[in-house]
Scaffold this motif. Sequence first.
Motif, PDB file in Angstrom:
ATOM      1  N   PHE A   1       0.844  -1.191   0.000  1.00  0.00           N
ATOM      2  CA  PHE A   1       0.000   0.000   0.000  1.00  0.00           C
ATOM      3  C   PHE A   1       0.885   1.250   0.000  1.00  0.00           C
ATOM      4  O   PHE A   1       2.044   1.203   0.397  1.00  0.00           O
ATOM      5  CB  PHE A   1      -0.891   0.072   1.253  1.00  0.00           C
ATOM      6  CG  PHE A   1      -1.368  -1.241   1.783  1.00  0.00           C
ATOM      7  CD1 PHE A   1      -2.407  -1.912   1.175  1.00  0.00           C
ATOM      8  CD2 PHE A   1      -0.776  -1.811   2.900  1.00  0.00           C
ATOM      9  CE1 PHE A   1      -2.849  -3.127   1.669  1.00  0.00           C
ATOM     10  CE2 PHE A   1      -1.195  -3.014   3.412  1.00  0.00           C
ATOM     11  CZ  PHE A   1      -2.248  -3.685   2.788  1.00  0.00           C
ATOM     12  N   VAL A   2       0.280   2.363  -0.416  1.00  0.00           N
ATOM     13  CA  VAL A   2       0.905   3.667  -0.197  1.00  0.00           C
ATOM     14  C   VAL A   2       0.403   4.151   1.156  1.00  0.00           C
ATOM     15  O   VAL A   2      -0.734   4.596   1.294  1.00  0.00           O
ATOM     16  CB  VAL A   2       0.531   4.674  -1.300  1.00  0.00           C
ATOM     17  CG1 VAL A   2       1.105   6.051  -0.985  1.00  0.00           C
ATOM     18  CG2 VAL A   2       1.035   4.201  -2.652  1.00  0.00           C
ATOM     19  N   THR A   3       1.225   4.017   2.179  1.00  0.00           N
ATOM     20  CA  THR A   3       0.826   4.374   3.541  1.00  0.00           C
ATOM     21  C   THR A   3       2.010   4.985   4.276  1.00  0.00           C
ATOM     22  O   THR A   3       3.161   4.851   3.861  1.00  0.00           O
ATOM     23  CB  THR A   3       0.343   3.138   4.330  1.00  0.00           C
ATOM     24  OG1 THR A   3       1.311   2.079   4.202  1.00  0.00           O
ATOM     25  CG2 THR A   3      -1.003   2.638   3.819  1.00  0.00           C
ATOM     26  N   GLY A   4       1.717   5.645   5.388  1.00  0.00           N
ATOM     27  CA  GLY A   4       2.772   6.221   6.215  1.00  0.00           C
ATOM     28  C   GLY A   4       2.204   7.312   7.104  1.00  0.00           C
ATOM     29  O   GLY A   4       1.069   7.767   6.914  1.00  0.00           O
ATOM     30  N   ASN A   5       2.986   7.722   8.098  1.00  0.00           N
ATOM     31  CA  ASN A   5       2.524   8.762   9.004  1.00  0.00           C
ATOM     32  C   ASN A   5       3.714   9.420   9.677  1.00  0.00           C
ATOM     33  O   ASN A   5       4.823   8.878   9.675  1.00  0.00           O
ATOM     34  CB  ASN A   5       1.554   8.183  10.048  1.00  0.00           C
ATOM     35  CG  ASN A   5       2.237   7.266  11.030  1.00  0.00           C
ATOM     36  OD1 ASN A   5       2.731   7.705  12.067  1.00  0.00           O
ATOM     37  ND2 ASN A   5       2.297   5.972  10.707  1.00  0.00           N
ATOM     38  N   ARG A   6       3.468  10.593  10.264  1.00  0.00           N
ATOM     39  CA  ARG A   6       4.506  11.372  10.926  1.00  0.00           C
ATOM     40  C   ARG A   6       4.413  11.287  12.449  1.00  0.00           C
ATOM     41  O   ARG A   6       5.036  12.082  13.140  1.00  0.00           O
ATOM     42  CB  ARG A   6       4.399  12.839  10.481  1.00  0.00           C
ATOM     43  CG  ARG A   6       4.677  13.036   9.003  1.00  0.00           C
ATOM     44  CD  ARG A   6       4.399  14.449   8.538  1.00  0.00           C
ATOM     45  NE  ARG A   6       4.721  14.602   7.107  1.00  0.00           N
ATOM     46  CZ  ARG A   6       4.132  15.461   6.288  1.00  0.00           C
ATOM     47  NH1 ARG A   6       3.178  16.259   6.752  1.00  0.00           N
ATOM     48  NH2 ARG A   6       4.486  15.528   5.014  1.00  0.00           N
TER      49      ARG A   6
END
Length: 255
Positions: free
Chosen positions: A223-228
């Motif tokens: 998936f295209v995922t991520g977080n800060r």
Amino acid sequence: MAISLASLQRGHGARPPKVVVYGPTKVGKSTFGAGAPAPVFIQTEEGLDGLDVARFPLATSYEEVLEAVGVLAAEDHEFRAVVLDSADWLEPLIWGKVKRDYEVDTIEAVGGGYGKGYTEALKYWRDLLDGLDYLRDHKSMTVIIIAHDEIRQMTPPDGEPYDYAALKLHKRAAAMVEEWADVIGYADLKTGIRKDDLGFNKKHARAISLGTRVLHLGKNPAFVTGNRFSMPDEIELDWSAFAEHLPPVPAVESK
């Protein structure tokens, strides 16, 4: 403001998050947005009739979407979150604006072709994202963008091609939205593999739903995922579960 050493800042910013949640249809993305505190929806597609939420009339042009953002920016209100539902239904409205500006029938005809229409569309995406940033920065509103997914293929230079889920947007627009977001989550039904015995030492494997809706947040080639915010790789698709992993934001009176 004059720049000096006295102007240096340290620590985590205390601002609401900018969240993108995408995935297959009818998995619960809008319900997730409806769980945010005091939300208001800017809708570019139908499908909110089953949710008891405040919403602007269905937008049929890019200008109407910007007008809704402008109303939230200019008027006093008690809303604490704005949900754009959805980005991939907004994109044709943006293309329609570009076509009207250039007086052409297709986005590919803008500026003689060669993808110039999609480049022009980025200007309108930027104007919209700037408006949503204003709501976050000056109205202390959480911003949530909902989108559907599409399957693309990745061809790494040192491996075999593989499929992955991505935002259902033109690649240039998707890249801009992904860079803008603090959190990009992929919503899906948790699945497992069931192996049926066909006899004669043969088995048939098939995917089955485990009945749990999940939100993928960590880096994952699927998936295209991520977080800060150092969030878990996977949580329940529920705003309360999501909010547990957000940094605290002080309450700010609407201006």
